[in-house]
Design an enzyme around this catalytic site. Structure first.
Site, short mmCIF file in Angstrom:
data_model
loop_
_atom_site.label_atom_id
_atom_site.label_comp_id
_atom_site.label_asym_id
_atom_site.label_seq_id
_atom_site.Cartn_x
_atom_site.Cartn_y
_atom_site.Cartn_z
N GLY A 279 0.75 -1.25 0.01
CA GLY A 279 0.01 -0.06 0.14
C GLY A 279 0.75 1.42 -0.01
O GLY A 279 0.25 2.55 0.08
N GLU A 321 4.80 -6.04 1.15
CA GLU A 321 4.37 -6.61 -0.59
C GLU A 321 4.16 -5.17 -1.34
O GLU A 321 2.95 -4.83 -1.66
CB GLU A 321 3.03 -7.22 -0.46
CG GLU A 321 3.11 -8.66 0.54
CD GLU A 321 1.87 -9.16 0.72
OE1 GLU A 321 0.86 -8.47 0.62
OE2 GLU A 321 1.73 -10.18 1.30
N PRO A 322 5.16 -4.43 -1.55
CA PRO A 322 4.92 -3.21 -2.54
C PRO A 322 4.62 -3.70 -3.93
O PRO A 322 5.11 -4.82 -4.40
CB PRO A 322 6.02 -2.54 -2.42
CG PRO A 322 7.39 -3.73 -2.21
CD PRO A 322 6.58 -4.70 -1.40
N GLY A 323 3.65 -3.15 -4.79
CA GLY A 323 3.34 -3.31 -6.03
C GLY A 323 3.11 -2.03 -6.77
O GLY A 323 4.04 -1.84 -7.70
N CYS A 404 -19.08 4.89 -24.71
CA CYS A 404 -20.48 5.51 -24.45
C CYS A 404 -20.69 5.72 -22.99
O CYS A 404 -21.47 4.98 -22.46
CB CYS A 404 -21.47 4.56 -25.12
SG CYS A 404 -23.06 5.22 -25.42
N GLU A 405 -20.00 6.43 -22.24
CA GLU A 405 -20.43 6.57 -20.63
C GLU A 405 -19.68 8.21 -20.41
O GLU A 405 -18.69 8.70 -21.03
CB GLU A 405 -19.59 5.73 -19.90
CG GLU A 405 -19.95 4.22 -20.03
CD GLU A 405 -21.11 3.96 -19.22
OE1 GLU A 405 -21.67 4.91 -18.24
OE2 GLU A 405 -21.54 2.78 -19.29
N TYR A 434 -2.38 -1.15 -12.15
CA TYR A 434 -3.62 -1.08 -12.32
C TYR A 434 -4.19 -0.87 -13.54
O TYR A 434 -5.49 -0.89 -13.63
CB TYR A 434 -4.47 -0.60 -11.01
CG TYR A 434 -3.87 -1.07 -9.66
CD1 TYR A 434 -3.95 -2.44 -9.31
CD2 TYR A 434 -3.11 -0.26 -8.51
CE1 TYR A 434 -3.75 -3.07 -8.28
CE2 TYR A 434 -2.65 -0.92 -7.72
CZ TYR A 434 -3.05 -2.21 -7.29
OH TYR A 434 -2.52 -2.96 -6.15
#
Length: 476
Positions: A279, A321-323, A404-405, A434
Site C-alpha cells: 500500500g 508487499e509493494p506493488g 459510451c459513458e 492497475y
C-alpha cells in the site's frame, strides 16, 4: 463533489526513481524539440511501431524501485536484528517479463488468483518464492498452489482453513499458511481500497466478537495449529493502498505483534513470520510526495523492535508487499488525441456566486477500458502533450475516453496547451499499476499492448488484442 486541484506545472524531466514531486519515470525526458522520450525512445517512434493507446513501461525504473525497496527494508531490519522478504504484489501488473524482473532484483512474487499464479510460474519464479492470496480461492486454485509448492497460502476465513487442510490431506502434503487479519487500522486514498476496517470482505478481526470472547483472528490461528495438515507460518496484515503516512504501518505492526504474543500465551506457538502488507503511496500529480522506502523502513523497523522488546518476544521474520510503489511510476499510457471541443458551463465560484467556466474536452483513443481508476475511485492523474512543443497558453482541460459513458474520464482536471489538436500524442503518467491489470473490453475495445523500453529500444511484453481475439471467444 468538489473539483480536484488542477496541477499547473510540468514534472519533466524527472529526477530519478522516487524523486519528489514527479509522477514520471526516471527515464522520461523532454528533448529540445519538445518531444518526450522514455529510456531513449521517442514517443513518436513508440506510436509508429506499436500504435496507441499503449502502456509503456520503463524497465530500468521498475528495477531501480524494486531494488530500492529491497535494500531499504533489508538494511533497516538488519539494524534491529530481523530478516525481511520483499514480495512484489503482482495484482498491480503481472506479466511474464515483469515477474522475471522482480525475481532478478531479489523480490518474491505475491499473487491473488490462479491466473496470476500461472503467470509467475510461467516466468520461472520458484514456487517457494510465491504467495497466494484471495478471499474466495477455488479448490482448483488451492490445489494448483499446493502442486507448485508455493511458499505461503494466505487464508482468509475459518471455512477456508478447514478446506485447505482437507485439500492438503488429499495431496499428502502439509500446506504452509498465514492467517490474514484485520487490525482496525485502515489507511489509503479511497474507502474501497482501505482494507483493514471491519466491514469488508478481507481477513479476520483481531477484536473480540459481540460476546467478548476469543477474536476471530485468534480463533483462526488456533484452528490452524489444530490441523496437522497445516503449517502456521505467521500472521498477515494489509491496511490499504496509496498510503502516504507510515504511522498506519506502525500501528498495525503493534496490533499484529500483540496478537502473536497472545497466541503464544494460549498455545505455546510463537509464529516465525509477520507480513505487514503493502500500500505504499506514489506521486500521481506534479508536486505530490511519494512514500519513500528508506524512511518508512526505518520507522517500522524501530517500532517492531520496541514492541517486541516490550512484549518479551523475539523478533519474527518480516515481509512486505509493494506493488504500485514499484511499477506505478515506471509506466505511462500513450494516447492519440481525437475530438477536441470547449464546453462552457455555469459553476459557483469561491464566494458561491454563479460564474462561467469553460473547459476543453480532449478525447483520446482509449479511456475507462484501459484505466478504470478515475471512474471507479475518482483517482487523479496527470497528462501532457508529449509529441511536440507548444508556446500556446495552457487552458483548463479534461481528458476523456471514447466510450459510451459520461463518466469515461481519464484525467479530471489538467492544464493543456490551448492549441491541442487531433493527432497530438498525449501521455498520462504513473499508470503502471492497475491500468493493464484492471483493463476491460468495454464497448468491444481491444486492450492495449504492454511495451517495455530500455537502453534506446522497445519490445512488446504483451501484444495488443485484436478484434479476432474478441470474436474467437464468441461461440455465436
Amino acid at each position: 463533489m468538489p473539483e480536484p486541484a488542477v496541477p499547473t506545472a510540468s514534472a519533466l524531466p524527472s529526477g530519478g526513481p522516487g524523486a519528489a514531486g514527479t509522477p514520471w519515470s526516471s527515464g522520461a525526458r523532454r528533448r529540445t524539440d519538445g518531444e518526450l522520450e522514455v529510456a531513449g525512445v521517442a514517443v513518436s517512434e513508440l506510436a509508429a511501431e506499436h500504435g496507441t493507446p499503449a502502456y509503456v513501461l520503463d524497465e530500468a525504473d521498475f528495477r531501480a524501485r524494486a531494488r530500492a525497496y529491497r535494500s531499504a527494508f533489508e538494511a533497516a531490519f538488519e539494524q534491529v536484528g530481523a530478516g525481511v522478504d520483499v514480495y512484489y504484489a503482482g495484482k498491480a501488473l503481472l506479466t511474464v517479463a515483469v515477474a522475471r524482473w522482480a525475481t532478478q532484483e531479489g523480490l518474491r512474487v505475491d499473487t491473488a488468483s490462479g491466473g496470476e499464479l500461472a503467470v509467475a510460474l510461467r516466468a520461472g519464479v520458484p514456487g517457494a518464492a510465491i504467495g497466494l492470496h484471495g478471499n474466495n480461492k477455488s479448490d482448483a486454485e488451492v490445489l494448483a498452489a499446493l502442486d507448485a509448492g508455493v511458499g505461503r497460502l494466505i487464508v482468509d476465513s475459518l471455512v477456508e482453513i478447514e478446506r485447505v487442510a482437507d485439500l492438503a490431506a488429499s495431496r499428502g502434503v502439509v500446506a504452509p499458511v498465514m492467517v490474514r487479519v484485520t487490525t482496525g487500522v485502515h489507511a489509503g486514498g479511497h474507502e474501497y481500497i482501505s482494507t483493514a476496517h471491519e466491514d469488508q470482505k478481507f481477513g479476520l478481526s483481531v477484536n473480540p466478537g459481540p460476546d467478548g470472547g476469543t477474536s476471530p483472528a485468534l480463533a483462526a490461528l488456533e484452528a490452524v495449529v489444530a490441523r496437522p495438515e497445516l503449517e502456521l507460518l505467521g500472521i498477515h496484515s494489509h491496511i490499504g493502498s496509496q498510503i502516504l503516512d507510515p504511522s498506519g504501518f506502525e500501528a498495525a505492526a503493534r496490533v499484529v505483534l500483540q496478537l502473536r504474543a497472545d497466541l503464544a500465551t494460549r498455545t505455546g506457538v510463537l509464529v516465525d513470520e509477520v507480513d505487514l502488507g503493502g500500500g505504499y503511496g506514489i506521486a500521481y500529480l506534479p508536486g505530490d510526495e511519494a512514500l519513500e522506502p528508506g524512511p518508512v523502513a526505518l520507522s517500522v523497523a524501530q517500532v517492531v523492535a520496541a514492541v517486541s522488546h516490550q512484549l518479551g518476544t523475539p523478533l519474527p521474520r518480516f515481509s512486505i508487499e509493494p506493488g504500485r510503489a514499484v511499477v506505478g511510476p515506471a509506466g505511462l499510457t500513450l494516447y492519440t488525441v481525437g475530438t477536441v471541443k470547449p464546453v462552457t458551463v455555469s459553476s459557483p465560484d469561491a464566494s458561491g456566486e454563479a460564474a462561467t467556466l469553460t473547459r476543453l474536452y480532449v478525447s483520446v483513443d482509449g479511456g475507462m477500458s484501459d484505466n478504470i481508476r478515475p471512474a471507479l475511485y475518482g483517482a487523479d492523474y496527470h497528462a501532457e502533450i508529449v509529441g511536440r512543443a507548444s508556446s500556446a497558453a495552457k487552458v483548463l482541460s479534461r481528458v476523456v475516453g471514447k466510450h459510451c459513458e459520461s463518466g469515461d474520464i481519464v484525467v479530471h482536471q489538467v492544464m493543456l496547451p490551448g492549441d491541442v489538436r487531433a493527432g497530438d500524442l498525449l501521455a498520462v503518467a504513473a499508470t503502471g499499476a492497475y491500468g493493464r491489470s484492471m483493463a476491460s473490453n468495454y464497448n468491444a475495445l481491444t486492450r492495449p499492448p504492454v511495451v517495455a523500453v530500455a537502453d534506446g529500444a522497445s519490445r512488446v511484453l504483451v501484444r495488443r488484442e485484436t478484434v479476432d481475439d474478441l470474436l474467437a471467444l464468441d461461440q455465436g
